[in-house]
Design an enzyme around this catalytic site. Structure first.
Site, mmCIF file in Angstrom:
data_model
loop_
_atom_site.group_PDB
_atom_site.id
_atom_site.type_symbol
_atom_site.label_atom_id
_atom_site.label_comp_id
_atom_site.label_asym_id
_atom_site.label_seq_id
_atom_site.Cartn_x
_atom_site.Cartn_y
_atom_site.Cartn_z
ATOM 1 N N ASP A 64 0.808 -1.226 0.000
ATOM 2 C CA ASP A 64 0.000 0.000 0.000
ATOM 3 C C ASP A 64 0.844 1.281 0.000
ATOM 4 O O ASP A 64 0.309 2.364 0.219
ATOM 5 C CB ASP A 64 -0.899 0.023 1.253
ATOM 6 C CG ASP A 64 -2.121 -0.871 1.111
ATOM 7 O OD1 ASP A 64 -3.035 -0.495 0.362
ATOM 8 O OD2 ASP A 64 -2.145 -1.956 1.737
ATOM 9 N N GLU A 69 -0.039 9.713 1.473
ATOM 10 C CA GLU A 69 -0.700 10.708 2.330
ATOM 11 C C GLU A 69 -0.880 10.196 3.757
ATOM 12 O O GLU A 69 -0.821 10.966 4.716
ATOM 13 C CB GLU A 69 -2.082 11.030 1.762
ATOM 14 C CG GLU A 69 -2.956 11.799 2.730
ATOM 15 C CD GLU A 69 -4.374 12.033 2.228
ATOM 16 O OE1 GLU A 69 -4.728 13.197 2.070
ATOM 17 O OE2 GLU A 69 -5.122 11.060 2.000
ATOM 18 N N ASP A 70 -1.114 8.880 3.881
ATOM 19 C CA ASP A 70 -1.429 8.347 5.204
ATOM 20 C C ASP A 70 -0.243 8.397 6.172
ATOM 21 O O ASP A 70 -0.432 8.354 7.379
ATOM 22 C CB ASP A 70 -1.938 6.896 5.075
ATOM 23 C CG ASP A 70 -3.310 6.865 4.406
ATOM 24 O OD1 ASP A 70 -4.116 7.762 4.693
ATOM 25 O OD2 ASP A 70 -3.547 5.960 3.584
ATOM 26 N N ARG A 89 0.491 -1.941 7.356
ATOM 27 C CA ARG A 89 1.083 -0.803 6.635
ATOM 28 C C ARG A 89 2.222 -0.138 7.423
ATOM 29 O O ARG A 89 2.893 0.757 6.911
ATOM 30 C CB ARG A 89 -0.009 0.228 6.302
ATOM 31 C CG ARG A 89 -1.024 -0.305 5.313
ATOM 32 C CD ARG A 89 -1.912 0.795 4.773
ATOM 33 N NE ARG A 89 -1.135 1.874 4.157
ATOM 34 C CZ ARG A 89 -1.637 3.031 3.763
ATOM 35 N NH1 ARG A 89 -2.918 3.274 3.921
ATOM 36 N NH2 ARG A 89 -0.875 3.947 3.219
ATOM 37 N N ARG A 135 -8.973 3.491 11.650
ATOM 38 C CA ARG A 135 -7.526 3.678 11.505
ATOM 39 C C ARG A 135 -6.936 4.748 12.443
ATOM 40 O O ARG A 135 -5.758 4.693 12.781
ATOM 41 C CB ARG A 135 -7.201 4.073 10.063
ATOM 42 C CG ARG A 135 -7.611 3.048 9.008
ATOM 43 C CD ARG A 135 -6.714 1.835 9.033
ATOM 44 N NE ARG A 135 -7.126 0.838 8.047
ATOM 45 C CZ ARG A 135 -6.723 0.847 6.787
ATOM 46 N NH1 ARG A 135 -5.902 1.785 6.353
ATOM 47 N NH2 ARG A 135 -7.138 -0.089 5.959
ATOM 48 N N HIS A 163 -11.750 6.309 5.462
ATOM 49 C CA HIS A 163 -11.138 7.506 6.038
ATOM 50 C C HIS A 163 -12.107 8.687 5.961
ATOM 51 O O HIS A 163 -13.044 8.676 5.161
ATOM 52 C CB HIS A 163 -9.885 7.885 5.234
ATOM 53 C CG HIS A 163 -8.708 6.994 5.436
ATOM 54 N ND1 HIS A 163 -7.987 6.469 4.397
ATOM 55 C CD2 HIS A 163 -8.094 6.563 6.564
ATOM 56 C CE1 HIS A 163 -6.978 5.740 4.865
ATOM 57 N NE2 HIS A 163 -7.034 5.766 6.183
ATOM 58 N N CYS A 262 -4.732 10.865 -1.529
ATOM 59 C CA CYS A 262 -3.918 9.856 -0.832
ATOM 60 C C CYS A 262 -2.589 9.568 -1.521
ATOM 61 O O CYS A 262 -1.698 8.992 -0.919
ATOM 62 C CB CYS A 262 -4.706 8.578 -0.618
ATOM 63 S SG CYS A 262 -5.087 7.761 -2.130
HETATM 64 C C1 CIR Z 1 -5.685 1.063 2.831
HETATM 65 O O1 CIR Z 1 -6.637 0.321 3.039
HETATM 66 O O2 CIR Z 1 -5.041 1.547 3.743
HETATM 67 C C2 CIR Z 1 -5.317 1.400 1.405
HETATM 68 N N1 CIR Z 1 -5.636 0.298 0.558
HETATM 69 C C3 CIR Z 1 -6.018 2.630 0.919
HETATM 70 C C4 CIR Z 1 -5.529 3.862 1.594
HETATM 71 C C5 CIR Z 1 -6.108 5.094 0.991
HETATM 72 N N2 CIR Z 1 -5.619 6.238 1.683
HETATM 73 C C6 CIR Z 1 -6.183 7.423 1.618
HETATM 74 O O3 CIR Z 1 -7.198 7.608 0.973
HETATM 75 N N3 CIR Z 1 -5.633 8.389 2.327
#
Ligand code: CIR
Length: 267
Positions: A64, A69-70, A89, A135, A163, A262
Site C-alpha cells: 500500500d 498521504e497516510d 502498513r 484507523r 477515512h 492519498c
Molecule cells: C488502505 O486500506 O489503507 C489502502 N488500501 C487505501 C488507503 C487510501 N488512503 C487514503 O485515501 N488516504
C-alpha cells in the site's frame, strides 16, 4: 492542507500492489500495470501544475506504500510522522520520514497507542479536522492536535467509510466538498454540530463520494474522471471561483480505496 504547495512527495507503486488492503474485493481484479500508468500520469500532472515532485522508491514489502498521504501530516515546516492504524502498513512512514528530514522539515512522531492515518486529517486553513475511524484513534488525534497546536482541533467520528477524506475534501479555504452517502451526511451533521461548519464554509454536496476528494493546488483543482453526475457541479464551482479543472483517471487505485489526495503529500 497547503493550498499553494511547491513540492509533492509521491511514492511509486510496487509490483505487489494487487496484495494491498481492500475494504471489499473489487468485482474486477486490480490491473497493476494500469495502476502504475495511472499513478505515473498523476505525478506528471503534478509536475505540469508546477510542483517539484519528489519520488520515494516503492517497497515490495509494503503493497500500500503508494498511498503516501497516510504516512505523514505536513503543515508549513512541521510534520507529524504517523503511526498507521493498519498493522500491515506500518513501516511505510520510515522512508517518508527520511525524505522530510532531507527537506529540513521539523518532524514529530505519533506514538502508540495513538494511531493516525493522513487520510483522516483535513486541514482547511481554519480547522484541523481529524476523523476518528477504524484507523485513527482519539489518542492519535490529540497528539496531532498538540503538534499543530495553533490550529483548532476538531474530532469527528467516521463510520461507514475507510477515512474521513474518502467522502470529503477542501475545494479551497472556504469551500468543502462532501459526498452524499449516509456516511458522508453523518460526518457533515456531526461536524456542523461540533464547529458550526456551515457558518465557516460553503458546503457543496456531490452525488459521488469519490468525486468529493479533490486536489487543490493554487488555481488548479484536480478531479477524478468518470463521475458524470458530480462533474458538472465541480465545473460550475470552478467557474465561480476562477479555478481550472484537470481530470485524471485513477480507477485502479479506487479499487484499493485510494482517492486523489492519498497519492501525495503536498508541501
Ligand atoms: C488502505 O486500506 O489503507 C489502502 N488500501 C487505501 C488507503 C487510501 N488512503 C487514503 O485515501 N488516504
Amino acid at each position: 492542507m497547503n493550498f499553494s504547495p511547491q513540492v509533492a512527495l509521491v511514492r511509486n507503486l510496487p509490483n505487489s500492489f494487487a496484495n494491498c488492503l481492500k475494504q471489499e474485493t473489487p468485482s474486477e481484479a486490480i490491473d497493476v500495470l494500469r495502476a502504475k500508468a495511472q499513478h505515473q500520469q498523476y505525478s506528471e500532472l503534478l509536475k505540469r501544475l508546477g510542483l517539484r515532485v519528489i519520488e520515494v522508491a516503492a517497497d515490495e514489502a509494503l503493497p500500500d506504500c503508494c498511498f503516501i498521504e497516510d504516512t505523514a501530516v505536513v503543515i508549513g515546516n512541521k510534520a507529524a510522522i504517523n503511526f498507521l492504524g493498519a498493522a500491515e502498513r506500518r513501516g511505510e512512514e520510515k522512508q517518508v520520514h527520511q525524505k522530510l528530514r532531507e527537506l529540513k522539515i521539523e518532524t514529530h512522531s505519533i506514538e502508540a497507542p495513538g494511531t493516525v492515518d493522513g487520510g483522516d486529517v483535513l486541514v482547511t486553513g481554519q480547522h484541523l479536522i481529524v476523523g476518528l475511524s477504524a484507523r485513527t484513534n482519539e489518542q492519535g488525534a490529540r497528539q496531532l492536535g498538540s503538534i499543530f497546536s495553533d490550529i483548532p482541533l476538531v474530532m469527528v467520528p467516521v463510520k461507514g467509510s475507510l477515512h474521513l477524506k474518502s467522502v470529503l475534501s477542501a475545494f479551497d479555504r472556504h469551500t468543502l466538498l462532501f459526498g452524499q452517502s449516509a456516511a458522508a451526511r453523518q460526518i457533515f451533521m456531526e461536524l456542523d454540530k461540533i464547529c458550526n461548519l456551515s457558518r465557516h464554509y460553503e458546503i457543496i454536496f456531490l452525488p459521488d463520494d469519490v468525486a468529493a476528494n479533490v486536489l487543490s493546488i493554487g488555481v488548479n483543482i484536480v478531479i477524478q474522471e468518470g463521475f458524470p453526475e458530480s462533474e458538472p457541479i465541480l465545473q460550475e464551482l470552478a467557474l465561480k471561483r476562477n479555478k481550472k479543472l484537470h481530470k485524471i483517471t485513477m480507477s485502479e487505485l479506487i479499487k484499493a480505496d485510494g482517492a486523489l489526495t492519498c497519492c501525495s503529500i503536498l508541501i
